[in-house]
Write an enzyme that holds these catalytic residues in place. Structure first.
Site, short mmCIF file in Angstrom:
data_model
loop_
_atom_site.label_atom_id
_atom_site.label_comp_id
_atom_site.label_asym_id
_atom_site.label_seq_id
_atom_site.Cartn_x
_atom_site.Cartn_y
_atom_site.Cartn_z
N PHE A 199 0.82 -1.22 0.00
CA PHE A 199 0.00 0.00 0.00
C PHE A 199 0.86 1.28 0.00
CE2 PHE A 199 -2.29 2.74 3.36
CZ PHE A 199 -2.83 3.61 2.40
N ALA B 261 9.12 -2.70 3.55
CA ALA B 261 8.75 -4.13 3.54
C ALA B 261 8.48 -4.60 4.96
CB ALA B 261 9.87 -4.96 2.92
N ALA B 262 7.33 -5.21 5.14
CA ALA B 262 6.94 -5.67 6.48
C ALA B 262 5.70 -6.53 6.39
CB ALA B 262 6.66 -4.46 7.39
N THR C 117 6.18 3.02 12.79
CA THR C 117 4.76 3.27 13.07
C THR C 117 4.57 3.88 14.45
OG1 THR C 117 2.69 2.12 13.52
CG2 THR C 117 4.66 0.82 13.77
N ASP C 118 3.47 4.59 14.61
CA ASP C 118 3.16 5.15 15.94
C ASP C 118 2.81 4.04 16.94
OD1 ASP C 118 0.67 4.41 14.91
OD2 ASP C 118 -0.31 6.33 15.27
N GLU C 119 2.54 2.82 16.43
CA GLU C 119 2.17 1.73 17.34
C GLU C 119 3.31 1.34 18.28
OE1 GLU C 119 -0.13 -1.52 15.96
OE2 GLU C 119 -1.21 -0.32 14.50
N TYR D 114 2.84 -7.46 16.25
CA TYR D 114 3.24 -6.55 15.16
C TYR D 114 4.03 -5.36 15.71
CZ TYR D 114 2.79 -2.53 12.03
OH TYR D 114 3.08 -1.41 11.28
N ASN E 88 -2.54 5.24 7.94
CA ASN E 88 -2.70 5.79 6.59
C ASN E 88 -3.99 5.30 5.95
OD1 ASN E 88 0.55 6.16 5.03
ND2 ASN E 88 0.03 6.42 7.15
P1 NAD Z 1 1.50 -3.67 3.20
O1 NAD Z 1 1.23 -4.89 4.00
O2 NAD Z 1 0.43 -3.10 2.32
O3 NAD Z 1 2.78 -3.92 2.27
C1 NAD Z 1 3.92 -4.59 2.70
C2 NAD Z 1 4.73 -4.98 1.47
O4 NAD Z 1 5.93 -5.64 1.93
C3 NAD Z 1 4.01 -5.99 0.55
O5 NAD Z 1 4.15 -5.57 -0.79
C4 NAD Z 1 4.76 -7.29 0.78
O6 NAD Z 1 4.78 -8.14 -0.36
C5 NAD Z 1 6.16 -6.79 1.13
N1 NAD Z 1 6.92 -7.76 1.91
C6 NAD Z 1 6.49 -8.48 3.00
N2 NAD Z 1 7.48 -9.28 3.44
C7 NAD Z 1 8.56 -9.06 2.64
C8 NAD Z 1 9.89 -9.58 2.62
N3 NAD Z 1 10.29 -10.50 3.49
N4 NAD Z 1 10.74 -9.12 1.67
C9 NAD Z 1 10.32 -8.19 0.77
N5 NAD Z 1 9.09 -7.68 0.74
C10 NAD Z 1 8.21 -8.10 1.66
O7 NAD Z 1 2.01 -2.61 4.24
P2 NAD Z 1 1.77 -1.02 4.29
O8 NAD Z 1 0.50 -0.75 4.98
O9 NAD Z 1 2.04 -0.44 2.95
O10 NAD Z 1 2.94 -0.60 5.30
C11 NAD Z 1 4.26 -0.33 4.79
C12 NAD Z 1 5.16 0.01 5.96
O11 NAD Z 1 4.65 1.15 6.64
C13 NAD Z 1 5.26 -1.09 7.00
O12 NAD Z 1 6.59 -1.15 7.45
C14 NAD Z 1 4.33 -0.64 8.12
O13 NAD Z 1 4.78 -1.13 9.36
C15 NAD Z 1 4.48 0.86 8.02
N6 NAD Z 1 3.32 1.67 8.45
C16 NAD Z 1 2.07 1.40 7.96
C17 NAD Z 1 1.00 2.23 8.32
C18 NAD Z 1 -0.39 2.00 7.78
O14 NAD Z 1 -1.34 2.66 8.22
N7 NAD Z 1 -0.60 1.08 6.82
C19 NAD Z 1 1.22 3.32 9.16
C20 NAD Z 1 2.50 3.55 9.66
C21 NAD Z 1 3.55 2.73 9.27
O1 DAU Z 2 -1.02 3.31 13.40
C1 DAU Z 2 -0.32 2.79 12.33
C2 DAU Z 2 -0.76 1.37 12.05
O2 DAU Z 2 -2.08 1.44 11.50
C3 DAU Z 2 0.18 0.63 11.12
O3 DAU Z 2 1.43 0.48 11.75
C4 DAU Z 2 -0.38 -0.75 10.74
O4 DAU Z 2 0.45 -1.36 9.78
C5 DAU Z 2 -1.76 -0.56 10.17
O5 DAU Z 2 -2.33 -1.83 9.87
C6 DAU Z 2 -2.66 0.21 11.13
O6 DAU Z 2 -2.97 -0.58 12.31
P1 DAU Z 2 -4.44 -0.63 12.96
O7 DAU Z 2 -4.55 -1.88 13.73
O8 DAU Z 2 -4.76 0.65 13.63
O9 DAU Z 2 -5.30 -0.67 11.59
P2 DAU Z 2 -6.58 -1.54 11.16
O10 DAU Z 2 -7.05 -0.99 9.86
O11 DAU Z 2 -6.34 -3.01 11.27
O12 DAU Z 2 -7.65 -1.15 12.28
C7 DAU Z 2 -8.03 0.19 12.52
C8 DAU Z 2 -9.00 0.20 13.68
O13 DAU Z 2 -10.22 -0.44 13.27
C9 DAU Z 2 -8.53 -0.59 14.90
O14 DAU Z 2 -8.94 0.09 16.09
C10 DAU Z 2 -9.24 -1.93 14.79
C11 DAU Z 2 -10.54 -1.57 14.10
N1 DAU Z 2 -11.09 -2.63 13.21
C12 DAU Z 2 -10.29 -3.18 12.28
C13 DAU Z 2 -10.76 -4.15 11.43
C14 DAU Z 2 -9.85 -4.77 10.39
C15 DAU Z 2 -12.44 -2.99 13.33
O15 DAU Z 2 -13.18 -2.46 14.17
N2 DAU Z 2 -12.91 -3.96 12.48
C16 DAU Z 2 -12.13 -4.57 11.54
O16 DAU Z 2 -12.63 -5.46 10.83
#
Ligand code: NAD
Ligand code: DAU
Length: 343
Positions: free
Chosen positions: A11, A82-83, A125-127, A153, A183
């Protein structure tokens, strides 16, 4: 400038590849991705025609492969997205989070050290800060907030951050870390809350809200995350951590109701289900260091960003419908079957 983007088929990484190719027409962008369930080359269709873009399939935790790649390509900058990124999957299967998020990061750091990169940037991440109470809206995560993780995670992401900082202090590797809030935006995998709710509402399926839906997340449009990373890798100081967030806090229920309203679907689709174990209550970022030191400003407010995102999902049905018809089905029934029966 040659930049290695790891996880660029996911993503945020995918959005970052597009952002960088648009903004820096003379940069070379190499996207290394294992193409796990979350990686999708459909996201990069437009980039494939660009001669400055290369895709390599590979695993960041494969030491021999990574070292050879770094020696051959001589990257200037590494941006590690990557994660394994989904909290619910980390509860079902924690082991892979250690391999990819911790070991994978250490392998990249070692290769970066051996080949003398100009900057290694870790997308964190903020987590890693744990959570904040719901009844203290005055509290925010700053870069000084202690690491205090809840899920496998977030524990793996915090461990990775500590390795990144150790490589700076011990070996002088020029590193930086960004810790961003939740995001949303285009190409968001439909296991995460916002795209899950959009896709299910469009199909008139129930929307599984964990617990009472009172948990709060601080939503940031993915393009604003990309612009923050761009500023940090170009102007941020080595050894520094930067929080990224735009003060867009919403309860989960507020977000779900907004989606239903925009799609003109009834609130009766909401189904309260068993809560996530260890569910973090509230995330809220103080981004003032990034604003003050690097002049970062988010472009999107949640109210406009969510409308644009819903529109994107309406216009790109085939992108997410392909995912829903594949392997994802097995995960969905594993994570939700009991929850939906009990809810
Ligand atoms: P995502 O799960 O959509 O994408 C992760 C990508 O990493 C995938 O394309 C997957 O194929 C690749 N990948 C997984 N394992 C791998 C490996 N061993 N080698 C190479 N590639 C590999 O994740 P995202 O939501 O795009 O998050 C990207 C980064 O941002 C992560 O590190 C996540 O912790 C961080 N992050 C995400 C959010 C969020 O809200 N999604 C917020 C803050 C930080
Ligand atoms: O804060 C940054 C993080 O945000 C990233 O580091 C993670 O990679 C990303 O997945 C995200 O984590 P969350 O756990 O906050 O995101 P998620 O979309 O899984 O859930 C958002 C909120 O919604 C959380 O409080 C759980 C709730 N939820 C989630 C799902 C999937 C529901 O209530 N129902 C659901 O089915």
């Amino acid at each position: 400038m040659k930049i290695l983007v790891t996880g660029g088929a996911g993503f945020i990484g995918g959005n970052f590849v597009h952002y960088m190719l648009d903004k820096y027409p003379d940069y070379q962008i190499v996207n290394l991705d294992l193409l796990t369930y979350a990686g999708n080359l459909e996201t990069l269709k437009q980039a494939e025609a660009n001669p400055n873009y290369t895709f390599i399939k590979g695993d960041i935790s494969d030491r021999g492969f990574i070292m050879k790649l770094f020696q051959k390509e001589a990257f200037d900058i590494i941006v590690n997205f990557a994660a394994e990124s989904h909290v619910d999957r980390s509860i079902m299967n924690p082991g892979i989070f250690v391999t990819t998020n911790v070991l994978g990061t250490q392998v990249l750091l070692e290769a970066a050290k051996e080949t003398g990169v100009k900057r290694y940037h870790q997308v964190s991440t903020d987590e890693v800060y744990g959570d904040l109470p719901l009844d203290r809206p005055d509290l925010f995560f700053t870069e000084e907030t202690p690491l205090h993780t809840s899920s496998p995670y977030s524990a793996s992401k915090a461990s990775a951050d500590l390795f990144v900082l150790a490589y700076h202090r011990t070996f002088g590797l020029p590193v930086s870390i960004s810790r961003c809030s939740n995001n949303y935006g285009p190409y968001h995998f439909p296991e995460k809350m916002i795209p899950l709710m959009i896709s299910r509402a469009l199909a008139d399926e129930s929307l599984p809200v964990y617990g009472k839906g009172e948990n709060i997340r601080d939503w940031l449009h993915v393009e604003d995350h990309c612009s923050a990373i761009d500023l940090i890798i170009h102007g941020g100081n080595a050894g520094e951590v930067y929080n990224v967030g735009g003060h867009n806090e919403r309860t989960n229920l507020e977000v779900v109701k907004t989606i239903l309203r925009e799609l003109k679907k009834p609130e009766s689709l909401i189904q309260y289900v068993t809560d996530r174990p260890g569910h973090d209550r509230r995330y809220a970022i103080d981004p003032s260091k990034l604003e003050r030191e690097l002049g970062w400003k988010p472009k999107y407010h949640f109210d406009t960003g969510i409308r644009m995102t819903i529109q994107w999902y309406l216009e790109h049905e085939s992108w997410w419908k392909n995912i829903l018809s594949g392997d994802y089905k097995n995960y969905f029934s594993q994570n939700y079957r009991e929850r939906l029966e009990q809810g």
